[in-house]
Design a protein around this motif. Sequence first.
Motif, PDB file in Angstrom:
ATOM      1  N   ASP A  61       0.817  -1.217   0.000  1.00  0.00           N
ATOM      2  CA  ASP A  61       0.000   0.000   0.000  1.00  0.00           C
ATOM      3  C   ASP A  61       0.851   1.267   0.000  1.00  0.00           C
ATOM      4  N   LEU A  62       2.076   1.146   0.481  1.00  0.00           N
ATOM      5  CA  LEU A  62       3.005   2.283   0.449  1.00  0.00           C
ATOM      6  C   LEU A  62       3.793   2.337  -0.854  1.00  0.00           C
ATOM      7  N   GLY A  63       3.487   1.476  -1.798  1.00  0.00           N
ATOM      8  CA  GLY A  63       4.142   1.496  -3.091  1.00  0.00           C
ATOM      9  C   GLY A  63       5.228   0.462  -3.241  1.00  0.00           C
ATOM     10  N   GLY A  64       5.362  -0.443  -2.304  1.00  0.00           N
ATOM     11  CA  GLY A  64       6.383  -1.476  -2.368  1.00  0.00           C
ATOM     12  C   GLY A  64       7.639  -1.069  -1.621  1.00  0.00           C
ATOM     13  N   ILE A  65       8.484  -2.039  -1.384  1.00  0.00           N
ATOM     14  CA  ILE A  65       9.697  -1.791  -0.601  1.00  0.00           C
ATOM     15  C   ILE A  65      10.653  -0.865  -1.346  1.00  0.00           C
ATOM     16  N   ASP A  66      10.620  -0.880  -2.677  1.00  0.00           N
ATOM     17  CA  ASP A  66      11.490   0.006  -3.459  1.00  0.00           C
ATOM     18  C   ASP A  66      11.047   1.464  -3.374  1.00  0.00           C
ATOM     19  N   ASN A  67       9.805   1.695  -3.015  1.00  0.00           N
ATOM     20  CA  ASN A  67       9.289   3.064  -2.914  1.00  0.00           C
ATOM     21  C   ASN A  67       9.582   3.695  -1.556  1.00  0.00           C
ATOM     22  N   TYR A 115       2.581  -0.108  18.452  1.00  0.00           N
ATOM     23  CA  TYR A 115       3.489  -0.995  17.737  1.00  0.00           C
ATOM     24  C   TYR A 115       4.285  -0.275  16.649  1.00  0.00           C
ATOM     25  N   CYS A 116       4.266   1.053  16.616  1.00  0.00           N
ATOM     26  CA  CYS A 116       4.948   1.796  15.552  1.00  0.00           C
ATOM     27  C   CYS A 116       6.458   1.601  15.569  1.00  0.00           C
ATOM     28  N   ASN A 117       7.067   1.546  16.745  1.00  0.00           N
ATOM     29  CA  ASN A 117       8.515   1.329  16.804  1.00  0.00           C
ATOM     30  C   ASN A 117       8.889  -0.022  16.199  1.00  0.00           C
ATOM     31  N   SER A 118       8.141  -1.060  16.522  1.00  0.00           N
ATOM     32  CA  SER A 118       8.408  -2.388  15.966  1.00  0.00           C
ATOM     33  C   SER A 118       8.161  -2.422  14.465  1.00  0.00           C
ATOM     34  N   LEU A 119       7.119  -1.750  14.033  1.00  0.00           N
ATOM     35  CA  LEU A 119       6.804  -1.688  12.609  1.00  0.00           C
ATOM     36  C   LEU A 119       7.910  -0.972  11.846  1.00  0.00           C
ATOM     37  N   SER A 120       8.384   0.134  12.384  1.00  0.00           N
ATOM     38  CA  SER A 120       9.467   0.887  11.758  1.00  0.00           C
ATOM     39  C   SER A 120      10.738   0.045  11.667  1.00  0.00           C
ATOM     40  N   THR A 121      11.068  -0.656  12.733  1.00  0.00           N
ATOM     41  CA  THR A 121      12.250  -1.517  12.740  1.00  0.00           C
ATOM     42  C   THR A 121      12.123  -2.619  11.699  1.00  0.00           C
ATOM     43  N   ALA A 122      10.958  -3.237  11.611  1.00  0.00           N
ATOM     44  CA  ALA A 122      10.742  -4.317  10.647  1.00  0.00           C
ATOM     45  C   ALA A 122      10.880  -3.802   9.215  1.00  0.00           C
ATOM     46  N   ILE A 123      10.306  -2.655   8.920  1.00  0.00           N
ATOM     47  CA  ILE A 123      10.385  -2.103   7.566  1.00  0.00           C
ATOM     48  C   ILE A 123      11.813  -1.684   7.243  1.00  0.00           C
ATOM     49  N   ASN A 124      12.491  -1.042   8.182  1.00  0.00           N
ATOM     50  CA  ASN A 124      13.878  -0.641   7.937  1.00  0.00           C
ATOM     51  C   ASN A 124      14.779  -1.850   7.715  1.00  0.00           C
ATOM     52  N   ASP A 125      14.527  -2.954   8.421  1.00  0.00           N
ATOM     53  CA  ASP A 125      15.291  -4.185   8.195  1.00  0.00           C
ATOM     54  C   ASP A 125      15.045  -4.726   6.791  1.00  0.00           C
ATOM     55  N   LEU A 126      13.787  -4.675   6.336  1.00  0.00           N
ATOM     56  CA  LEU A 126      13.475  -5.132   4.991  1.00  0.00           C
ATOM     57  C   LEU A 126      14.127  -4.240   3.938  1.00  0.00           C
ATOM     58  N   ILE A 127      14.166  -2.940   4.186  1.00  0.00           N
ATOM     59  CA  ILE A 127      14.830  -2.011   3.252  1.00  0.00           C
ATOM     60  C   ILE A 127      16.317  -2.330   3.176  1.00  0.00           C
ATOM     61  N   LYS A 128      16.922  -2.579   4.342  1.00  0.00           N
ATOM     62  CA  LYS A 128      18.352  -2.894   4.389  1.00  0.00           C
ATOM     63  C   LYS A 128      18.634  -4.200   3.624  1.00  0.00           C
ATOM     64  N   MET A 129      17.801  -5.224   3.823  1.00  0.00           N
ATOM     65  CA  MET A 129      17.983  -6.485   3.102  1.00  0.00           C
ATOM     66  C   MET A 129      17.784  -6.293   1.608  1.00  0.00           C
ATOM     67  N   ASN A 130      16.808  -5.463   1.223  1.00  0.00           N
ATOM     68  CA  ASN A 130      16.537  -5.207  -0.191  1.00  0.00           C
ATOM     69  C   ASN A 130      17.706  -4.472  -0.852  1.00  0.00           C
ATOM     70  N   ASN A 131      18.344  -3.564  -0.134  1.00  0.00           N
ATOM     71  CA  ASN A 131      19.467  -2.802  -0.680  1.00  0.00           C
ATOM     72  C   ASN A 131      20.732  -3.634  -0.776  1.00  0.00           C
ATOM     73  N   GLU A 132      20.851  -4.707   0.011  1.00  0.00           N
ATOM     74  CA  GLU A 132      22.040  -5.561  -0.015  1.00  0.00           C
ATOM     75  C   GLU A 132      22.038  -6.514  -1.202  1.00  0.00           C
ATOM     76  N   LYS A 133      20.888  -6.708  -1.852  1.00  0.00           N
ATOM     77  CA  LYS A 133      20.790  -7.632  -2.978  1.00  0.00           C
ATOM     78  C   LYS A 133      21.619  -7.170  -4.150  1.00  0.00           C
TER      79      LYS A 133
END
Length: 133
Positions: A61-67, A115-133
């Motif tokens: 809904d936010l446009g995907g992890i690349d967005n 749960y916003c802190n946990s949500l932010s951490t989870a999304i930032n971890d996914l962004i970091k994993m996506n950028n490492e590819k």
Amino acid sequence: MPVWEIVLLVIALLFAMVSIGIWIWNVNAAKKLRNQQENSSTRFSNKPQKFPFKLQNFILDLGGIDNIKATTATVNKIKVEVNDHSKINFDNLKKIKNRGILDQNDSVSLVLGIYCNSLSTAINDLIKMNNEK
């Protein structure tokens, strides 16, 4: 021994006993508070946070992890910095339980709850994993 000396001695002993009692009570109260803080910090750090929605759908809904550039969070609010604002699906974001959406030029802020802190951490971890590819 005069009576006034006995009275003063009794008063001094009572004062000492009350002072010791207050000191012991404060020490016990401090221990309880410390234990509560330790329990609450381990409770939040050891358990994975469950969200009232699917994380994948939220990211889509936010446009995907690349967005998503990055996220920051406070206790009740998450701020999502985005690349392309037109990819955000505001209709679906409004359907999840939120208390408000603030639409800005380069970011979207959502008031979601504790749960916003946990949500932010989870999304930032996914962004970091996506950028490492």
